[in-house]
Structure formats: structure tokens, C-alpha cells
Design a protein around this motif. Sequence first.
Motif, mmCIF file in Angstrom:
data_model
loop_
_atom_site.group_PDB
_atom_site.id
_atom_site.type_symbol
_atom_site.label_atom_id
_atom_site.label_comp_id
_atom_site.label_asym_id
_atom_site.label_seq_id
_atom_site.Cartn_x
_atom_site.Cartn_y
_atom_site.Cartn_z
ATOM 1 N N GLY A 87 1.111 -1.133 0.133
ATOM 2 C CA GLY A 87 -0.056 -0.064 -0.118
ATOM 3 C C GLY A 87 0.801 1.341 0.093
ATOM 4 N N ARG A 109 -8.821 -0.448 -9.489
ATOM 5 C CA ARG A 109 -8.594 -1.692 -10.230
ATOM 6 C C ARG A 109 -9.002 -2.883 -9.868
ATOM 7 N NH1 ARG A 109 -2.261 -3.658 -11.063
ATOM 8 N NH2 ARG A 109 -2.582 -3.950 -8.672
ATOM 9 N N PHE A 122 -5.508 -8.894 -9.333
ATOM 10 C CA PHE A 122 -4.925 -7.813 -8.508
ATOM 11 C C PHE A 122 -6.344 -6.655 -8.330
ATOM 12 C CE2 PHE A 122 -1.265 -9.458 -10.597
ATOM 13 C CZ PHE A 122 -0.224 -9.268 -9.604
ATOM 14 N N THR A 124 -7.023 -2.755 -6.352
ATOM 15 C CA THR A 124 -6.375 -1.634 -5.583
ATOM 16 C C THR A 124 -7.577 -0.761 -5.458
ATOM 17 O OG1 THR A 124 -4.452 -1.770 -6.919
ATOM 18 C CG2 THR A 124 -5.126 0.478 -5.992
ATOM 19 N N TRP A 140 -3.968 3.905 -0.443
ATOM 20 C CA TRP A 140 -3.947 3.068 -1.869
ATOM 21 C C TRP A 140 -3.521 1.829 -1.226
ATOM 22 C CZ3 TRP A 140 -2.138 7.941 -2.341
ATOM 23 C CH2 TRP A 140 -2.718 8.639 -3.190
ATOM 24 N N ASP A 142 -3.432 -2.253 -1.588
ATOM 25 C CA ASP A 142 -3.070 -3.444 -2.963
ATOM 26 C C ASP A 142 -3.409 -4.712 -2.366
ATOM 27 O OD1 ASP A 142 -2.458 -1.460 -4.855
ATOM 28 O OD2 ASP A 142 -0.374 -1.340 -4.084
ATOM 29 N N ARG A 235 5.586 -2.872 0.626
ATOM 30 C CA ARG A 235 5.330 -3.905 -0.125
ATOM 31 C C ARG A 235 5.974 -5.226 0.458
ATOM 32 N NH1 ARG A 235 2.005 -4.666 -3.892
ATOM 33 N NH2 ARG A 235 2.547 -2.277 -4.622
#
Length: 273
Positions: A87, A109, A122, A124, A140, A142, A235
Motif C-alpha cells: 500500500g 483496479r 490484482f 487496488t 491506496w 493493494d 510492499r
Amino acid sequence: MTEQPDTPTEERQSDVMDPARAAAFEVALGRQATISAGSPLPPFFHQLYFWAPQPPECLGRDGHPRVGAAGGLIPDLGLPRRMWAGGRLQFDAPLCAGIRAEKHSVLERAEHKEGRSGPLAFVTLRHEVWQEGRHCLTEWQDLVYREDPDLAAQQPVAPKARVDETEAREAAFSSTLLFRYSALTFNGHRIHYDLDYARDVEGYEGLVVHGPLLAQKLMLLAEEVIGPLKRFSFRASSPLMHFETATFCRAGNDLWVRGPDGRQCMSATAEGA
């Protein structure tokens, strides 16, 4: 290929930032409880709020709200295993305990891709949090969805973590801490508290330490050393198990989590305000 989901693409929530919940999290982390009404919340503590409880019939096998369900943001992409991949956050103003805040979430996404280990999906999500008419942060989030693992197959080799840190702190994660974090964030994902499910269904060696919990500890370390944060990105690269002791490392504005075998579990970058 990007999907055209049938689920809503945005949602709005409101919550009073209960100081008792934040203080309980401080204690769970082994810190002194300092937060009271009006106190600025540490970065990422908004994860404790904006619960969206669902009845049992609306949950998936993993304990999360079932994807593709009415009112949910995440479409059903046909893959059962959910992981928080990483994120990014931008902090514009501190959130304060005891004051109502509003969260606006958008699906940015949702797409399929083919990875080395098979099909992946994936997702988002973008979250904006406001308080008293003031924009406080944008996040954000992910997510990655995967197939069930082949328990007989050889597991991929995790990347090696850096060893050039200028600061390092060790931390352990008991099953009690994982339970308390799941409770405080209302996270029903069974990989964090149901050992049989984590091992026998999703193929982990033990209970999985929450990715956001690792990121939270990195953020607190960054804030302690750098000062108030303006941006933070992270990440995940390898899961950490509840029986492992991790090392939280920093060199400049780079931070990372190193597992006991030297593998990299998470990497991050912080930027001060």
C-alpha cells in the motif's frame, strides 16, 4: 485484462475515532496507553476504525466478507486466496481521537494476470479519510488473489533482505497479539487465528502475521526516527509466521522486515513531512 465489476465502485463510511480502541492497541503493541479524546492518532491507526461487519451468511470460507456480494467493493475474480500485497499512504493532517471521521473508498483496479505460479488477480482500493471537513489522509490498498496452493509443490524462494541497516529492532508476534489485532481491526481472515485452516487449506507453516501489522510497526519506527510522516509506501514479499522473530530495519528513509532466516518479508519507504 481489466474487469468490469458488477459490484459498486465506491462506498462511504463514518465512525467516531474511539480513543479507548486506540489506547487498547497501544497496550497490545507493548506501548504505554497515552491516547485520550482529542489526541492525534499515530499514523495508520485508522485501520482500527470504519468496521463493516457482515452476517455469517455473507462471509467467504476465509472469514472475510464474500467477494462479489451485494454492497461490497471487491468483485468476484474467481480466485479464493486473499493477500494484502502492499500500500501507499499520504498524510495531510493528523486524525484526532474522539471525533467523527468520514471514509470514502473507491475501487481503482480489478484485473487478472498470469504469473509464474498461475493466475493472479490484482485489486487496488483508494481510501480518503476526512475529519471536520479537513482531508487527513489518502491510502491506496493493494490486494492479490491467488489459487489454492499445491501443498506438495516446492515453495518459491523468498528474496534475501538487506543487511546494511543503521538501526535494527527485533519483535516477536504471539498468537495472542495476532488475535488482538484481528479483533481491534475487525479482521476475520482465518489465516491469522485458525491454525488448521492456515496450514491445511492455505498452505502456511503457521499463523500469518498481518501485513498491515508489520507495516504499522515500520511506520511507528519511521515516525520515531524521521518525525511526522508525509508519505509511506510498503510492499510485502514473504509472509511472517507467528512463531518467528523478525528484525525491523532502517537505513535512511528505507525500512524493511527481515525474517529469522534472512529473507525479506516487507520493504518500505518513508518520507517526512
